[in-house]
Design a protein around this motif. Structure first.
Motif, PDB file in Angstrom:
ATOM      1  N   ARG A   1       0.843  -1.201   0.000  1.00  0.00           N
ATOM      2  CA  ARG A   1       0.000   0.000   0.000  1.00  0.00           C
ATOM      3  C   ARG A   1       0.872   1.243   0.000  1.00  0.00           C
ATOM      4  O   ARG A   1       2.001   1.232   0.491  1.00  0.00           O
ATOM      5  N   LYS A   2       0.322   2.334  -0.508  1.00  0.00           N
ATOM      6  CA  LYS A   2       1.034   3.614  -0.549  1.00  0.00           C
ATOM      7  C   LYS A   2       0.693   4.403   0.708  1.00  0.00           C
ATOM      8  O   LYS A   2      -0.487   4.691   0.969  1.00  0.00           O
TER       9      LYS A   2
ATOM     10  N   HIS B   1       5.332  -1.879   2.725  1.00  0.00           N
ATOM     11  CA  HIS B   1       4.560  -0.779   2.165  1.00  0.00           C
ATOM     12  C   HIS B   1       5.458   0.211   1.420  1.00  0.00           C
ATOM     13  O   HIS B   1       6.650   0.350   1.702  1.00  0.00           O
ATOM     14  N   ASP B   2       4.863   0.946   0.499  1.00  0.00           N
ATOM     15  CA  ASP B   2       5.526   2.000  -0.260  1.00  0.00           C
ATOM     16  C   ASP B   2       5.351   3.304   0.526  1.00  0.00           C
ATOM     17  O   ASP B   2       4.221   3.781   0.694  1.00  0.00           O
ATOM     18  N   VAL B   3       6.455   3.878   1.019  1.00  0.00           N
ATOM     19  CA  VAL B   3       6.368   4.987   1.973  1.00  0.00           C
ATOM     20  C   VAL B   3       7.016   6.252   1.412  1.00  0.00           C
ATOM     21  O   VAL B   3       8.136   6.214   0.890  1.00  0.00           O
TER      22      VAL B   3
ATOM     23  N   ALA C   1      19.552   7.049   6.607  1.00  0.00           N
ATOM     24  CA  ALA C   1      20.290   6.240   5.630  1.00  0.00           C
ATOM     25  C   ALA C   1      19.622   4.886   5.431  1.00  0.00           C
ATOM     26  O   ALA C   1      19.575   4.374   4.306  1.00  0.00           O
ATOM     27  N   ARG C   2      19.108   4.296   6.513  1.00  0.00           N
ATOM     28  CA  ARG C   2      18.401   3.018   6.385  1.00  0.00           C
ATOM     29  C   ARG C   2      17.162   3.185   5.507  1.00  0.00           C
ATOM     30  O   ARG C   2      16.871   2.342   4.655  1.00  0.00           O
ATOM     31  N   LEU C   3      16.448   4.287   5.699  1.00  0.00           N
ATOM     32  CA  LEU C   3      15.246   4.532   4.907  1.00  0.00           C
ATOM     33  C   LEU C   3      15.597   4.805   3.448  1.00  0.00           C
ATOM     34  O   LEU C   3      14.915   4.323   2.533  1.00  0.00           O
ATOM     35  N   ASP C   4      16.654   5.568   3.222  1.00  0.00           N
ATOM     36  CA  ASP C   4      17.113   5.806   1.848  1.00  0.00           C
ATOM     37  C   ASP C   4      17.431   4.479   1.166  1.00  0.00           C
ATOM     38  O   ASP C   4      17.066   4.253   0.006  1.00  0.00           O
ATOM     39  N   GLY C   5      18.115   3.609   1.904  1.00  0.00           N
ATOM     40  CA  GLY C   5      18.490   2.316   1.345  1.00  0.00           C
ATOM     41  C   GLY C   5      17.301   1.428   1.030  1.00  0.00           C
ATOM     42  O   GLY C   5      17.386   0.549   0.159  1.00  0.00           O
ATOM     43  N   LEU C   6      16.185   1.667   1.722  1.00  0.00           N
ATOM     44  CA  LEU C   6      14.970   0.873   1.499  1.00  0.00           C
ATOM     45  C   LEU C   6      14.049   1.508   0.454  1.00  0.00           C
ATOM     46  O   LEU C   6      12.964   0.993   0.188  1.00  0.00           O
ATOM     47  N   GLY C   7      14.482   2.635  -0.097  1.00  0.00           N
ATOM     48  CA  GLY C   7      13.704   3.265  -1.151  1.00  0.00           C
ATOM     49  C   GLY C   7      12.612   4.207  -0.684  1.00  0.00           C
ATOM     50  O   GLY C   7      11.744   4.595  -1.479  1.00  0.00           O
ATOM     51  N   VAL C   8      12.638   4.598   0.588  1.00  0.00           N
ATOM     52  CA  VAL C   8      11.666   5.576   1.083  1.00  0.00           C
ATOM     53  C   VAL C   8      11.969   6.939   0.455  1.00  0.00           C
ATOM     54  O   VAL C   8      13.125   7.355   0.363  1.00  0.00           O
ATOM     55  N   VAL C   9      10.932   7.627   0.019  1.00  0.00           N
ATOM     56  CA  VAL C   9      11.072   8.931  -0.640  1.00  0.00           C
ATOM     57  C   VAL C   9      10.890  10.042   0.387  1.00  0.00           C
ATOM     58  O   VAL C   9       9.956  10.000   1.196  1.00  0.00           O
ATOM     59  N   PHE C  10      11.776  11.028   0.365  1.00  0.00           N
ATOM     60  CA  PHE C  10      11.686  12.189   1.249  1.00  0.00           C
ATOM     61  C   PHE C  10      11.301  13.417   0.431  1.00  0.00           C
ATOM     62  O   PHE C  10      11.917  13.701  -0.604  1.00  0.00           O
ATOM     63  N   ARG C  11      10.289  14.145   0.902  1.00  0.00           N
ATOM     64  CA  ARG C  11       9.869  15.365   0.216  1.00  0.00           C
ATOM     65  C   ARG C  11       9.752  16.494   1.230  1.00  0.00           C
ATOM     66  O   ARG C  11       8.989  16.381   2.202  1.00  0.00           O
ATOM     67  N   VAL C  12      10.527  17.568   1.043  1.00  0.00           N
ATOM     68  CA  VAL C  12      10.402  18.758   1.880  1.00  0.00           C
ATOM     69  C   VAL C  12       9.325  19.627   1.253  1.00  0.00           C
ATOM     70  O   VAL C  12       9.564  20.363   0.284  1.00  0.00           O
TER      71      VAL C  12
END
Length: 324
Positions: free
Chosen positions: A6-7, A29-31, A143-154
């Motif tokens: 899920r998104k 999940h896609d985060v 870094a763990r989240l980046d490695g798992l493909g989590v997208v960050f948006r400011v």
């Protein structure tokens, strides 16, 4: 793992947002994480921090989350890159400590005589606690989240509903920002200012002098500095460092550790802890197909309950999805 990815949008990239995102992403999940602030500007980045419940309620729920987080830190402390380690913490209670129930949640503590340490007081303890070196731990999590493909948006999001229908679920970890984000007038800022000074060779335990005042005394050694605290100024929204507060903090801490007089002032930081009479951690349906999990109002206990709260957020999310 859940049967279908899920998104999910997580709002807030403080310690609450990052830990929730990690638990949800690990579950498949896609985060995407949204934040109105740059990573370095979050309140979590201005914290000390160490494990101990502080101005977080209700006690029963906070105790459960705290113990789960304690256990998670024990596991993380085995990773030399995490920034988490266990350290002696000496707590001198000039007034009755309403968070002393935390002693029932730790693995190792003993009563001590405050007068023997030059701090006469009714109660004092030496406790082995997790200390979280924030400049290491928060980038480690990111870094763990980046490695798992989590997208960050400011990007500032004005309200949860604006993230639907692009996402299947919104997790609200907006902290004190929930005052505007979900119009929760029960949220209020607790302004905290801390001071960073150069380390003292051989000083390897923390000191907390507890009393029921806005000003409090904390001396917390980290890898590259010592954090001195602090303030608990309820209702103040400003995040400008106060030179007067800095001077008072340093002078107060020097009373309990005179060696601080030889330290160099490295900087100050101000954060707005999210005060609330009770933590809000619950699922709300703001409309058909618009589930929002709220996770905010943790006072000064964010690092103490973060991973336990993230476990509950993940459970709420998966329970919701299993029923849809």
């Amino acid at each position: 793992m859940v049967s279908a990815q899920r998104k999910i949008a997580v709002v807030g990239q403080g310690v609450m947002g990052l830990t929730c995102a990690l638990k949800l992403r690990e579950w498949g999940h896609d985060v995407t994480i949204y934040s109105r602030e740059e990573f370095s500007e979050t309140t979590s980045m201005s914290a000390g921090a160490y494990w101990w419940p502080h101005k977080a309620y209700p006690q029963e729920r906070v105790a459960k989350w705290s113990r789960e987080t304690f256990e998670a830190y024990a596991a993380l402390s085995a990773d030399g890159d995490s920034g988490v380690r266990f350290q002696k913490h000496r707590r001198f209670c000039l007034d009755p400590d309403d968070s002393a129930y935390a002693l029932d949640l730790v693995d190792e503590w003993k009563a001590i005589d405050g007068a023997a340490y030059g701090i006469p007081c009714p109660e004092a303890y030496e406790v082995m606690l997790p200390v979280i070196d924030v400049p290491t731990f928060m980038p480690y999590l990111k870094a763990r989240l980046d490695g798992l493909g989590v997208v960050f948006r400011v990007e500032e999001v004005a309200a949860p509903d604006l993230l639907f229908p692009d996402f299947d679920l919104v997790v609200n970890c907006s902290g004190v920002g929930a005052f505007h984000f979900v119009n929760d007038g029960r949220v209020f800022p607790i302004r905290g200012q801390v001071v960073s000074v150069s380390p003292i060779a051989g000083f390897d335990y923390s000191i907390r002098v507890y009393q029921k005042e806005e000003a409090f005394t904390l001396i917390l050694p980290r890898k590259n500095d010592i954090i001195l605290g602090g303030t608990t100024q309820a209702g103040r929204w400003d995040r400008e460092a106060s030179p007067e507060d800095t001077e008072l903090i340093v002078e107060r801490c020097k009373q309990f550790l005179p060696e601080l007089g030889d330290c160099t002032l490295l900087g100050t930081a101000v954060g707005l802890r999210p005060g609330r009479k009770q933590v809000r951690l619950e699922l709300e349906l703001t409309g058909k197909g618009r589930p929002v999990i709220h996770n905010y109002g943790h006072g000064g206990g964010g690092y103490t309950v973060a991973l336990g709260c993230a476990n509950e957020v993940r459970a709420l999310a998966n329970d919701y999805f299993s029923g849809t």
